[in-house]
Design an enzyme around this catalytic site. Structure first.
Site, PDB file in Angstrom:
ATOM      1  N   SER A 126      -0.581   1.097  -2.435  1.00  0.00           N
ATOM      2  CA  SER A 126      -1.843   0.507  -1.972  1.00  0.00           C
ATOM      3  C   SER A 126      -2.168   0.755  -0.509  1.00  0.00           C
ATOM      4  CB  SER A 126      -1.845  -0.994  -2.247  1.00  0.00           C
ATOM      5  OG  SER A 126      -2.072  -1.234  -3.614  1.00  0.00           O
ATOM      6  N   PHE A 184      -7.490  -3.703 -13.198  1.00  0.00           N
ATOM      7  CA  PHE A 184      -7.114  -2.875 -14.338  1.00  0.00           C
ATOM      8  C   PHE A 184      -5.608  -2.654 -14.418  1.00  0.00           C
ATOM      9  CE2 PHE A 184      -6.972   0.436 -11.151  1.00  0.00           C
ATOM     10  CZ  PHE A 184      -6.017   1.327 -11.608  1.00  0.00           C
ATOM     11  N   ALA A 185      -4.921  -2.647 -13.254  1.00  0.00           N
ATOM     12  CA  ALA A 185      -3.478  -2.389 -13.246  1.00  0.00           C
ATOM     13  C   ALA A 185      -2.696  -3.527 -13.894  1.00  0.00           C
ATOM     14  CB  ALA A 185      -2.989  -2.163 -11.820  1.00  0.00           C
ATOM     15  N   TYR A 216      -7.333 -10.150  -5.266  1.00  0.00           N
ATOM     16  CA  TYR A 216      -6.930  -8.759  -5.076  1.00  0.00           C
ATOM     17  C   TYR A 216      -7.025  -7.990  -6.385  1.00  0.00           C
ATOM     18  CZ  TYR A 216      -4.087  -4.907  -3.185  1.00  0.00           C
ATOM     19  OH  TYR A 216      -3.635  -3.691  -2.748  1.00  0.00           O
ATOM     20  N   SER A 217      -7.758  -6.876  -6.362  1.00  0.00           N
ATOM     21  CA  SER A 217      -7.960  -6.095  -7.574  1.00  0.00           C
ATOM     22  C   SER A 217      -8.054  -4.618  -7.237  1.00  0.00           C
ATOM     23  CB  SER A 217      -9.242  -6.542  -8.288  1.00  0.00           C
ATOM     24  OG  SER A 217      -9.538  -5.678  -9.372  1.00  0.00           O
ATOM     25  N   ASN A 218      -7.202  -3.827  -7.864  1.00  0.00           N
ATOM     26  CA  ASN A 218      -7.224  -2.391  -7.654  1.00  0.00           C
ATOM     27  C   ASN A 218      -8.520  -1.753  -8.155  1.00  0.00           C
ATOM     28  OD1 ASN A 218      -4.424  -1.668  -6.582  1.00  0.00           O
ATOM     29  ND2 ASN A 218      -3.942  -2.990  -8.311  1.00  0.00           N
ATOM     30  N   GLY A 349       2.362  -1.333   0.117  1.00  0.00           N
ATOM     31  CA  GLY A 349       2.088  -0.524  -1.051  1.00  0.00           C
ATOM     32  C   GLY A 349       3.256  -0.530  -2.011  1.00  0.00           C
ATOM     33  N   SER A 375      10.976  -0.223  -6.483  1.00  0.00           N
ATOM     34  CA  SER A 375       9.651  -0.820  -6.611  1.00  0.00           C
ATOM     35  C   SER A 375       9.456  -2.122  -5.842  1.00  0.00           C
ATOM     36  CB  SER A 375       9.338  -1.055  -8.096  1.00  0.00           C
ATOM     37  OG  SER A 375       9.491   0.142  -8.834  1.00  0.00           O
TER      38      SER A 375
END
Length: 396
Positions: A126, A184-185, A216-218, A349, A375
């Site tokens: 991110s 969507f993620a 928060y949204s990708n 990120g 991760s």
């Protein structure tokens, strides 16, 4: 592609607890080295690395108006980073001087574990959002779009369904994560490659969150990537390359598109279950998290951005204004107030096999980036402790 504000929920006492292992030592380096080692032992990362820079930072004096004049030649604004009234050669000269000033500072590198080196390329997740936001704000400075434009104006008919309506959403709401659009993620788990349109359609099968509230949204930044293409006729990757990556000489930074391999040199990347996920289709993230980069390039980018080399003063202030998101987020960056009272700006990120965090002071004079080759970090207290160790004054 994590929610950035989660670290702010960590009690301040955790930071001091982590710092106590090196509290008797003067200067930032011993504490930082200790904490990087803890990313491996307590954070359960195979390896970790941190690169910090302290110097005068990138600085540019913007002449004339903060805004490009309406009708300014498109090619000219692209080559001079949207600085009105300055020709390309002069802009390059200014940037070279700023780069020399940046290079003259002090840089410190530390690592722990095996499998990471200073020059490695890695996936930045991110942190891509800061690059996308910078491009969008440059376009706003050129009067090629307005932050009050609706999504519908640039992408007619795309955002409709399940109570979502692009006619009611502005570009500002996308930049600040206040659109309410579903991430969507959360549906794909960040593991399924999708096209930008597919990502948006996945989001539109869900009703929106409360519009105007930070969520928060990708999906927001996937849409911004589409807006950049609509406005410029070029992909967000192409625009970021010529507006940011090439002028700043970020030679290790790229938007890989569908390329699954990392450039050399690179180490290995591991999922939390230990499986090797070095090869990854970046379309799992797209404009919300596709970037591949290096420690040095991220430090250089954030120093230049916060030093005013990429945005005129008015638009940098817009980027750092958190009022729309009620203090949670600016535009592609978010603030963290440290226990000593200093506020740093940056982004984190997360993408499969990589967690990265960059933070810098206003003005870009001090900046750090750290990463682990998995991760996430098992101990959430280590991140705020690292920021405090680097940016807060300490006494022996």
């Amino acid at each position: 592609m994590p929610t950035p504000r989660t670290l702010l929920a960590i009690p301040v006492s955790l930071a001091f607890l982590c710092l106590s292992t090196a509290a008797s030592q003067a200067g930032p380096a011993p504490a930082t080295n200790t904490l990087v080692r803890l990313l491996v032992t307590r954070g359960r990362a195979p390896a970790a690395a941190l690169l910090a820079h302290a110097g005068t930072g990138f600085r540019r004096t913007w002449s004339g108006t903060d805004h490009a004049r309406p009708g300014t030649d498109h090619a000219r604004t692209e080559t001079d980073l949207s600085q009105a009234g300055t020709d390309h050669s002069q802009a390059e000269t200014h940037l070279a001087r700023a780069e020399s000033s940046y290079a003259s500072g002090r840089t410190e590198y530390t690592q722990a574990g095996t499998g990471i080196s200073r020059a490695d390329h890695f996936r930045a997740g991110s942190i891509t959002k800061t690059f996308i936001a910078t491009v969008v704000l440059q376009l706003a400075a050129e009067h090629r779009l307005s932050l009050s434009d609706t999504v519908e104006q640039h992408l007619p008919g795309l955002v409709r369904g399940a109570g979502n309506d692009g006619r009611a959403l502005t570009l500002r709401s996308l930049l600040t994560h206040t659109s309410g659009l579903y991430d969507f993620a959360a549906a794909t788990g960040g593991t399924i490659p999708v096209s930008p349109t597919e990502a948006v359609l996945i989001a539109l099968t869900h009703p929106p969150a409360d519009r105007g509230r930070f969520s928060y949204s990708n999906t927001n930044y996937v849409l911004l990537g589409l807006v950049v293409r609509q406005v410029t006729g070029h992909s967000y990757a192409t625009e970021a390359e010529r507006r940011i990556i090439a002028p700043l000489r970020l030679t290790g930074t790229s938007f890989p598109g569908s390329r699954t391999t990392l450039p050399s040199p690179h180490g290995r990347a591991y999922a939390t279950d230990g499986s090797d996920v070095t090869d990854l289709d970046p379309r799992v993230a797209g404009a919300a998290g596709e970037l591949v980069t290096t420690l040095a390039d991220l430090n250089r980018f954030y120093s230049a951005l916060l030093g005013g080399a990429l945005l005129p003063p008015h638009w940098l202030r817009e980027m750092l204004n958190t009022r729309t998101a009620h203090g949670s987020y600016g535009m592609g960056v978010f603030p963290v107030k440290l226990p000593c009272g200093i506020t740093v700006w940056g982004h984190n990120g997360r993408i499969s096999g990589s967690y990265v965090r960059t933070a810098a002071t206003v003005g870009g004079r001090r900046v750090l980036t750290f990463r682990v080759n998995t991760s996430g970090i098992a101990d959430p207290g280590l991140e705020p402790a690292l920021l405090a160790a680097e940016f807060c004054p300490r006494t022996s």
